[in-house]
Design an enzyme around this catalytic site. Structure first.
Site, PDB file in Angstrom:
ATOM      1  N   TYR A  14       0.807  -1.225   0.000  1.00 14.03           N
ATOM      2  CA  TYR A  14       0.000   0.000   0.000  1.00 14.03           C
ATOM      3  C   TYR A  14       0.843   1.280   0.000  1.00 14.03           C
ATOM      4  O   TYR A  14       0.290   2.375  -0.114  1.00 14.03           O
ATOM      5  CB  TYR A  14      -0.908   0.032   1.239  1.00 14.03           C
ATOM      6  CG  TYR A  14      -1.888  -1.106   1.317  1.00 14.03           C
ATOM      7  CD1 TYR A  14      -3.012  -1.147   0.491  1.00 14.03           C
ATOM      8  CD2 TYR A  14      -1.706  -2.151   2.225  1.00 14.03           C
ATOM      9  CE1 TYR A  14      -3.921  -2.190   0.561  1.00 14.03           C
ATOM     10  CE2 TYR A  14      -2.607  -3.204   2.307  1.00 14.03           C
ATOM     11  CZ  TYR A  14      -3.715  -3.218   1.472  1.00 14.03           C
ATOM     12  OH  TYR A  14      -4.607  -4.248   1.547  1.00 14.03           O
ATOM     13  N   HIS A  19      -4.222   6.705  -1.367  1.00 11.50           N
ATOM     14  CA  HIS A  19      -4.845   6.708  -0.044  1.00 11.50           C
ATOM     15  C   HIS A  19      -3.808   6.926   1.065  1.00 11.50           C
ATOM     16  O   HIS A  19      -4.174   7.216   2.196  1.00 11.50           O
ATOM     17  CB  HIS A  19      -5.543   5.358   0.157  1.00 11.50           C
ATOM     18  CG  HIS A  19      -6.883   5.441   0.835  1.00 11.50           C
ATOM     19  ND1 HIS A  19      -7.626   6.592   0.953  1.00 11.50           N
ATOM     20  CD2 HIS A  19      -7.631   4.471   1.447  1.00 11.50           C
ATOM     21  CE1 HIS A  19      -8.759   6.340   1.589  1.00 11.50           C
ATOM     22  NE2 HIS A  19      -8.771   5.061   1.909  1.00 11.50           N
ATOM     23  N   ASN A  66      -9.809   1.890   7.948  1.00 16.85           N
ATOM     24  CA  ASN A  66     -11.154   1.985   8.520  1.00 16.85           C
ATOM     25  C   ASN A  66     -11.212   1.786  10.030  1.00 16.85           C
ATOM     26  O   ASN A  66     -12.280   1.874  10.623  1.00 16.85           O
ATOM     27  CB  ASN A  66     -12.118   1.024   7.813  1.00 16.85           C
ATOM     28  CG  ASN A  66     -11.708  -0.431   7.958  1.00 16.85           C
ATOM     29  OD1 ASN A  66     -10.694  -0.739   8.561  1.00 16.85           O
ATOM     30  ND2 ASN A  66     -12.517  -1.329   7.406  1.00 16.85           N
ATOM     31  N   ASP A  91      -5.878  12.020   2.331  1.00 15.89           N
ATOM     32  CA  ASP A  91      -6.180  12.221   0.919  1.00 15.89           C
ATOM     33  C   ASP A  91      -7.579  12.793   0.775  1.00 15.89           C
ATOM     34  O   ASP A  91      -8.471  12.470   1.558  1.00 15.89           O
ATOM     35  CB  ASP A  91      -6.062  10.894   0.157  1.00 15.89           C
ATOM     36  CG  ASP A  91      -6.965   9.805   0.730  1.00 15.89           C
ATOM     37  OD1 ASP A  91      -6.823   9.484   1.941  1.00 15.89           O
ATOM     38  OD2 ASP A  91      -7.818   9.265  -0.007  1.00 15.89           O
ATOM     39  N   ASN A 112     -13.243   6.659   5.100  1.00 12.17           N
ATOM     40  CA  ASN A 112     -13.361   5.721   6.213  1.00 12.17           C
ATOM     41  C   ASN A 112     -12.430   6.035   7.377  1.00 12.17           C
ATOM     42  O   ASN A 112     -12.758   5.777   8.536  1.00 12.17           O
ATOM     43  CB  ASN A 112     -13.114   4.289   5.730  1.00 12.17           C
ATOM     44  CG  ASN A 112     -14.239   3.773   4.866  1.00 12.17           C
ATOM     45  OD1 ASN A 112     -15.387   4.202   4.988  1.00 12.17           O
ATOM     46  ND2 ASN A 112     -13.932   2.835   3.979  1.00 12.17           N
TER      47      ASN A 112
END
Length: 206
Positions: A14, A19, A66, A91, A112
């Site tokens: 990631y 994000h 989240n 973001d 989230n």
């Protein structure tokens, strides 16, 4: 003490995602200001340092986006940090790429990470909204934010994170208008003036 929270997802897969620009920004600030080495705490990675004479705790929650609020809530309660001293870097789909806007309070707007933090500590924290643009189709949002920045985007991402680090004293002092102006001028000088509309090409982009 102020709490700077970078939002993102943990793990190498990631690391380059849109994000994760919150992670990138806070890490750049911590590096630029000589913060301590990263250590695991509060279900996240923390670094400590001083900016403009104020103690700052930099936190990257490792709970996945989240559940970010669990990590933020732990740090806030342990250090007895006021909600007004929490700054969350994240973001923002509703801002053009390379733009930065500051907002205090409000809803999650579908984010989230913000939703989770609001559920754990309340809504009245400061948000450092870092524009990534919108893919143009709601159905594409998930894959867009979890996709890596394109090679052509990496220079402005680096410039934006650098500008935030250079002007972090204004964040600490609460000079939101001054910060936004300095970021705008820095991005303009670097050739990354944000477009007026999503889809317009930025300066320097082929």
């Amino acid at each position: 003490m102020l709490l700077f929270v970078g939002l993102g997802n943990p793990g190498r897969e990631y690391a380059g995602n849109r994000h994760n620009i919150g992670f990138m920004a806070v890490e750049k600030i911590a590096d630029a200001h000589g913060f301590s080495a990263s250590r695991a705490r509060f279900q996240g990675l923390v670094r400590e340092g001083t900016i403009a004479g104020e103690r700052v705790l930099a936190l990257l929650p490792q709970t996945y986006m989240n559940e970010s609020g669990r990590s933020v809530g732990e740090a806030l309660r342990f250090h007895k940090i006021a909600l007004s001293d929490v700054v969350v870097f994240h973001d923002e789909l509703d801002l053009a790429p390379a733009k930065c806007r500051v907002k205090i309070g409000g809803g999650a707007a579908g984010h989230n990470g913000l939703r989770s933090i609001g559920a754990h500590i309340g809504q009245d924290f400061k948000r450092m909204r870092l524009g990534i643009g919108h893919p143009g189709d709601k159905a594409r949002v998930h894959s867009y934010v979890l996709g890596d920045f394109a090679k052509s985007e990496e220079p402005w991402v680096k410039a934006l994170c650098g500008a935030l680090a250079d002007n972090a004293a204004l964040i600490v002092k609460g000079d939101d208008a001054g910060l936004q102006n300095k970021i705008h001028l820095a991005m303009d000088a670097a050739g990354f003036a944000a477009p007026k509309r999503v889809g317009e090409k930025r300066v320097g982009e082929a």
